[in-house]
Scaffold this motif. Structure first.
Motif, PDB file in Angstrom:
ATOM      1  N   GLY A 271      45.021  47.341  25.479  1.00 33.40           N
ATOM      2  CA  GLY A 271      46.399  47.615  25.092  1.00 33.40           C
ATOM      3  C   GLY A 271      47.341  46.548  25.630  1.00 33.40           C
ATOM      4  N   SER A 272      46.819  45.313  25.723  1.00 29.85           N
ATOM      5  CA  SER A 272      47.577  44.193  26.292  1.00 29.85           C
ATOM      6  C   SER A 272      47.156  42.916  25.584  1.00 29.85           C
ATOM      7  N   TYR A 273      47.933  41.858  25.796  1.00 26.55           N
ATOM      8  CA  TYR A 273      47.552  40.564  25.243  1.00 26.55           C
ATOM      9  C   TYR A 273      46.602  39.842  26.206  1.00 26.55           C
ATOM     10  N   ASP A 274      45.533  39.247  25.643  1.00 26.02           N
ATOM     11  CA  ASP A 274      44.740  38.276  26.409  1.00 26.02           C
ATOM     12  C   ASP A 274      45.448  36.936  26.260  1.00 26.02           C
ATOM     13  N   PHE A 275      45.430  36.145  27.310  1.00 25.52           N
ATOM     14  CA  PHE A 275      46.035  34.816  27.178  1.00 25.52           C
ATOM     15  C   PHE A 275      45.207  33.773  27.905  1.00 25.52           C
ATOM     16  N   GLY A 276      45.473  32.496  27.546  1.00 25.73           N
ATOM     17  CA  GLY A 276      44.638  31.389  28.018  1.00 25.73           C
ATOM     18  C   GLY A 276      44.865  31.028  29.473  1.00 25.73           C
ATOM     19  N   GLU A 277      43.985  30.172  29.979  1.00 27.55           N
ATOM     20  CA  GLU A 277      44.064  29.677  31.363  1.00 27.55           C
ATOM     21  C   GLU A 277      45.404  28.983  31.620  1.00 27.55           C
ATOM     22  N   ILE A 278      45.903  29.147  32.810  1.00 22.58           N
ATOM     23  CA  ILE A 278      47.131  28.451  33.213  1.00 22.58           C
ATOM     24  C   ILE A 278      46.727  27.216  34.025  1.00 22.58           C
ATOM     25  N   ASP A 279      47.462  26.144  33.857  1.00 28.67           N
ATOM     26  CA  ASP A 279      47.135  24.902  34.568  1.00 28.67           C
ATOM     27  C   ASP A 279      47.630  24.987  36.019  1.00 28.67           C
ATOM     28  N   TRP A 280      46.793  25.552  36.886  1.00 28.07           N
ATOM     29  CA  TRP A 280      47.226  25.779  38.272  1.00 28.07           C
ATOM     30  C   TRP A 280      47.347  24.484  39.055  1.00 28.07           C
ATOM     31  N   GLU A 281      46.651  23.472  38.611  1.00 22.24           N
ATOM     32  CA  GLU A 281      46.788  22.179  39.274  1.00 22.24           C
ATOM     33  C   GLU A 281      48.241  21.699  39.151  1.00 22.24           C
ATOM     34  N   GLU A 282      48.789  21.870  37.943  1.00 26.37           N
ATOM     35  CA  GLU A 282      50.189  21.477  37.743  1.00 26.37           C
ATOM     36  C   GLU A 282      51.113  22.273  38.673  1.00 26.37           C
ATOM     37  N   PHE A 283      50.855  23.578  38.765  1.00 21.80           N
ATOM     38  CA  PHE A 283      51.679  24.445  39.620  1.00 21.80           C
ATOM     39  C   PHE A 283      51.697  23.943  41.069  1.00 21.80           C
TER      40      PHE A 283
END
Lengths: 330, 99
Positions: A271-283
């Protein structure tokens, strides 16, 4: 949110049995949802974590004025200009509410300012991205303030009284910020092809950085457990991030814009959206000072502080003189 | 920076605002200002941007005397056993109506 990597004690959470009698009494009050007030006994780790979190939050409000201030003189209409001016003034106010909440914990505002200017204290990574077009002002209100609200609403129930009260005030005002941003996006999305393209471009650039505002994934979030036990954090980073995605995707659809994530899709089971990897290196790079605007932001704050020094001193000297005169007359 | 040349920090003021409907002034927060007049001006900008008030009081934080958190017991517990101070302590027969 506006405080993304708040160092806690670095130790694991103590059980009630392991605590000293004072610590246990303190924890039991927190568990019973009794607010902790200034000058009451508190563990040193609780005080330190709160000072870090509240000052990081305050610095974010103050630095957050810069990317938006960039467009005050170039707002497309007089109305938009007045609205943006009011919004940026609110951010200054939010910073001040938060500094005064932190001051009740025994740290002065000038000390906190010094920590920001020396680079010792952090502020949210999101404000190190540039505002290239007017649509960025829309995207910031809609996404950045939207993400901030998601984080700040539960903080209204924070265990520390002055922080909780500051958050209640801030949340009341924050909703205007998000709605004015969405209003800008709607106008652009219903405009010419070029305007619509400008709105899409802003969404493309602000989407990932907005998701990063919630901080690193829970698995890598070492400081969460103690902060949650102390109720200075109520939800995990991933919980809030998911909530934000679920709330925001339909809003993007309404605008007719595309969320820049090929992996984004509705998951019927969750009941939620799946979403792609976040670029944690950038963070981590941006937090470490290597984002597109880190240098510019800190320089602007330092310049404001240095250029204002004579004025602060002059007002103080004037006040001292008036007081001396009054004392002499009595 | 040594202490001698450290610029003086503006003092802290506690801010009280009276809202529209005749209620008492309420504490809303604090701010820094060099003197009382500036504290009132700053309080207007920081705490009444949305028409929250019709009157502002500013008090230097250092002039406030507060009860100590540790005195909570001796100060406030004695009123706990005086429930007869509340009107609901007394049963009034229904026939009497509102009293």
């Amino acid at each position: 949110m506006y405080a993304q990597l708040v160092k806690s004690t670095g130790k694991t959470v103590k059980t009630l049995e392991e605590m000293t009698p004072e610590e246990r009494a303190f924890q039991e009050r927190i568990d019973a949802d009794v607010k902790i007030e200034p000058k009451e006994w508190m563990p040193e780790g609780y005080r330190k974590t709160l000072v870090r979190q509240i000052s990081q939050h305050a610095h974010s409000e103050i630095v957050g004025q810069l990317p938006e201030g960039n467009w005050i003189t170039r707002a497309p209409t007089l109305d938009r200009k007045a609205i943006l001016l009011a919004k940026v003034q609110d951010e200054a106010g939010h910073g001040l509410y938060l500094y005064c909440a932190a001051e009740t914990l025994g740290v002065s505002r000038d000390e906190m300012t010094a920590q920001l200017l020396s680079g010792k204290a952090k502020y949210s990574s999101i404000f190190n991205y540039p505002t290239l077009t007017w649509a960025d002002i829309g995207a910031i209100g809609w996404l950045v303030d939207g993400a901030a609200i998601m984080n700040q609403v539960p903080l209204q129930r924070c265990s520390y009284g002055p922080y909780s009260r500051a958050m209640i005030r801030i949340c009341k005002e924050e909703s205007f910020h998000q709605r004015q941003g969405y209003d800008i996006m709607m106008k652009l999305a219903q405009g010419t092809d070029a305007q619509k393209e400008m709105a899409q471009d802003a969404l493309n650039r602000w989407w990932q950085p907005s998701l990063m505002m919630f901080g690193p994934p829970d698995a890598d979030s070492v400081h969460s457990a103690q902060s949650m036990a102390w109720k200075i954090k109520q939800n995990t980073n991933d919980e809030l991030r998911q909530k934000f995605v679920d709330q925001t995707v339909p809003q993007a659809e309404y605008l007719g814009l595309t969320v820049p994530d090929p992996d984004l899709k509705w998951n019927e089971d969750r009941g939620s959206y799946d979403f792609g990897e976040i670029d944690w290196e950038e963070f981590f790079q941006v937090l470490a000072g290597n984002g597109p605007c880190n240098k510019e932001r800190l320089e602007a704050r330092r310049k404001a502080w240095d250029d204002g020094a004579w004025f602060r001193d002059a007002l103080m000297a004037h006040a001292d003189k008036q007081n001396a005169r009054k004392a002499a007359a009595e | 920076m040594s202490n001698a040349e450290k610029p003086k920090e503006w003092p802290l003021w506690e801010i009280f605002i009276r809202g529209q409907h005749g209620a008492s002034h309420r504490h809303v927060g604090s701010l820094h200002a060099p003197d009382a007049e500036m504290a009132v001006n700053n309080a207007r900008d920081v705490y009444t941007r949305r028409n929250e008030g019709v009157s502002i009081w500013v008090v230097k934080a250092s002039d406030i005397t507060a009860s100590a958190p540790g005195d909570k017991g001796p100060l406030f517990e004695p009123s706990n056993d005086k429930v007869y101070r509340h009107p609901t302590f007394f049963d009034i027969p229904d026939e009497i109506g509102h009293m």
